[in-house]
Design an enzyme around this catalytic site. Structure first.
Site, PDB file in Angstrom:
ATOM      1  CG  ASN A  20       2.438   7.995  -8.598  1.00 29.43           C
ATOM      2  OD1 ASN A  20       2.933   8.754  -9.424  1.00 29.43           O
ATOM      3  ND2 ASN A  20       1.732   8.428  -7.556  1.00 29.43           N
ATOM      4  CD  GLU A 206       2.275  -7.281  -2.316  1.00 31.63           C
ATOM      5  OE1 GLU A 206       2.192  -6.405  -1.430  1.00 31.63           O
ATOM      6  OE2 GLU A 206       2.436  -7.009  -3.517  1.00 31.63           O
ATOM      7  CG  ASP A 287      -0.700  -4.419  -7.535  1.00 28.86           C
ATOM      8  OD1 ASP A 287      -1.032  -3.470  -6.809  1.00 28.86           O
ATOM      9  OD2 ASP A 287       0.191  -5.236  -7.223  1.00 28.86           O
ATOM     10  CG  ASP A 288       1.491  -1.258  -9.148  1.00 33.14           C
ATOM     11  OD1 ASP A 288       1.213  -0.137  -8.703  1.00 33.14           O
ATOM     12  OD2 ASP A 288       1.751  -2.232  -8.422  1.00 33.14           O
TER      13      ASP A 288
HETATM   14  C1  6MZ Z   1       2.322  -3.047  -1.987  1.00 36.73           C
HETATM   15  C2  6MZ Z   1       2.283  -1.392  -3.596  1.00 36.73           C
HETATM   16  C3  6MZ Z   1       2.358  -2.371  -4.623  1.00 36.73           C
HETATM   17  O1  6MZ Z   1       0.381   5.402  -4.068  1.00 36.73           O
HETATM   18  O2  6MZ Z   1       2.221   6.602  -5.238  1.00 36.73           O
HETATM   19  N1  6MZ Z   1       2.253  -0.190  -4.187  1.00 36.73           N
HETATM   20  N2  6MZ Z   1       2.260  -1.741  -2.300  1.00 36.73           N
HETATM   21  N3  6MZ Z   1       2.412  -4.024  -2.905  1.00 36.73           N
HETATM   22  C4  6MZ Z   1       2.444  -3.737  -4.229  1.00 36.73           C
HETATM   23  N4  6MZ Z   1       2.592  -4.786  -5.097  1.00 36.73           N
HETATM   24  C5  6MZ Z   1       3.377  -4.766  -6.276  1.00 36.73           C
HETATM   25  N5  6MZ Z   1       2.320  -1.730  -5.800  1.00 36.73           N
HETATM   26  C6  6MZ Z   1       2.253  -0.401  -5.517  1.00 36.73           C
HETATM   27  O3  6MZ Z   1       1.397   4.369  -6.104  1.00 36.73           O
HETATM   28  C7  6MZ Z   1       2.625   3.722  -5.892  1.00 36.73           C
HETATM   29  C8  6MZ Z   1       2.690   3.154  -4.499  1.00 36.73           C
HETATM   30  O4  6MZ Z   1       1.729   2.106  -4.325  1.00 36.73           O
HETATM   31  C9  6MZ Z   1       2.224   1.098  -3.459  1.00 36.73           C
HETATM   32  C10 6MZ Z   1       3.636   1.510  -3.058  1.00 36.73           C
HETATM   33  O5  6MZ Z   1       3.580   2.171  -1.816  1.00 36.73           O
HETATM   34  C11 6MZ Z   1       4.023   2.483  -4.176  1.00 36.73           C
HETATM   35  O6  6MZ Z   1       5.013   3.416  -3.783  1.00 36.73           O
HETATM   36  P1  6MZ Z   1       0.972   5.743  -5.390  1.00 36.73           P
HETATM   37  O7  6MZ Z   1      -0.003   6.364  -6.346  1.00 36.73           O
END
Ligand code: 6MZ
Length: 347
Positions: A20, A206, A287-288
């Site tokens: 996501n 983190e 990461d994202d």
């Molecule tokens: C920790 C993170 C994150 O699982 O719904 N998520 N958890 N640290 C980070 N650093 C920035 N980035 C994302 O993808 C979104 C979810 O991934 C985790 C969080 O729980 C977020 O809601 P999914 O596909």
């Protein structure tokens, strides 16, 4: 060869990407269109521009967790999840990624159960409706904010789906806001998953929490994510740093994520340098990529520029990443072959 081009052409491996958080603006627009066409109109007015946390953004790590609800509102049906997964895999492929372990947290939505959520992603990986050559695997995420009953439920789903799809569901991980929850509470569920054959990776360090870092390293996960506050220079202690160095656990490093969430002041002062100097395995990851407006090739380029790496050193990062995948040896050999061929053609 121009560095940008080199980093894009190099066959790369992504081991830390949250589904996501990886949705691009283009994918989110397609998902919005799907919801309109399906007559689910409440999804049309999500604020997509608030999703990105770029370089100058004032939001910190804690505030960053609010943006995921925007993506979540667009991945609430099976069709949307299949589409989100396929489009995201395609984007990684177009960026030169040859192997990915995508991760996601199963959710019950208005339309589907947690099992259906996971099955939709598995379907997109095993039988994509578009032509995909990227090798894709799934790591099932547990959010630290979850109640223990939900944690056990997600572990059960991961174990069950790993049994049915052993070649696709390869791991389990712990993520979510690091300021919430205690690692110890998740150990029984993670142990059960591990005993069933799933590999484990943990978001570790983190934020500054040396006790938790030691507890996590003691658990001996196959990999850790981030690993920022482990070296004494970045909020860890001598003890946490020695424990990591002795453990030799590979670290999934997410440069832009750490810089944009202000855990790290700038690229040049990222702990990548200390990890490499200590001889630890480092895997560059996004990461994202949607939230932080990046790509895997951009992470390689930024790393090369920030730490003055030669082309061979950059390619070697991808080769080292291949050693850290959760899949079987035959897949590792296959991707190592691709990277070596590229290195051979390049030099
Ligand atoms: C920790 C993170 C994150 O699982 O719904 N998520 N958890 N640290 C980070 N650093 C920035 N980035 C994302 O993808 C979104 C979810 O991934 C985790 C969080 O729980 C977020 O809601 P999914 O596909």
């Amino acid at each position: 060869m121009d560095l940008n081009f080199f980093c894009k052409e190099l066959p790369k491996i992504e081991l830390h990407a949250h589904l996501n958080g990886s949705l691009s603006q283009a994918t989110m627009l397609q998902l919005q269109r799907y919801y309109v066409d399906a007559g689910i109109s409440d999804k049309t007015n999500t604020f997509l521009d608030e999703f990105q946390i770029g370089a100058g953004d004032t939001r910190n790590l804690s505030e960053c967790f609010q943006v995921f609800s925007i993506a979540h509102s667009l991945t609430s049906t099976s069709e949307a999840l299949v589409m989100a997964t396929e489009l995201t895999l395609q984007e990684f492929q177009e960026d030169g990624c040859c192997y990915i372990e995508l991760r996601s947290t199963p959710r019950d939505t208005q339309y589907i159960t947690k099992k259906q959520y996971i099955d939709s992603i598995i379907r997109a990986m095993e039988k994509p409706s578009i032509n995909l050559s990227i090798i894709s695997k799934l790591i099932i995420s547990i959010n630290r904010a979850s109640q223990l009953q939900e944690v056990e439920e997600i572990a059960d789903i991961a174990i069950e789906r790993h049994k049915i799809h052993p070649d696709t569901v390869v791991g389990i991980e712990l993520s979510g806001n690091p300021a919430v929850g205690n690692f110890g509470d998740f150990i029984p569920a993670l142990n059960r998953a591990r005993q069933s054959g799933l590999k484990v990776t943990l978001h570790c360090g983190e934020v500054c929490n040396p006790e938790e870092v030691l507890e996590m390293l003691n658990f001996k996960p196959e990999r850790i994510g981030h690993g920022v506050c482990i070296h004494p220079k970045y909020g860890g202690t001598e003890e946490t740093w020695i424990a990591l160095c002795q453990s030799k656990i590979p670290v999934e490093v997410c440069l832009t994520s750490n810089v944009n969430t202000k855990i790290t002041p700038d690229y040049e002062s990222h702990h990548f340098k200390e990890l490499i100097e200590a001889g630890l395995s480092v895997v560059l990851c996004t990461d994202d990529k949607g939230v932080f407006a990046t790509s895997l090739s951009q992470e390689y380029r930024l790393c090369a520029e920030s730490f003055a790496l030669t082309r061979i050193q950059v390619a070697k990062l991808s080769l080292d990443a291949a050693q850290c995948i959760f899949s079987e040896a035959n897949i590792r050999e296959l991707i190592i072959g691709k990277i070596l061929k590229f290195m051979n053609d390049y030099t």
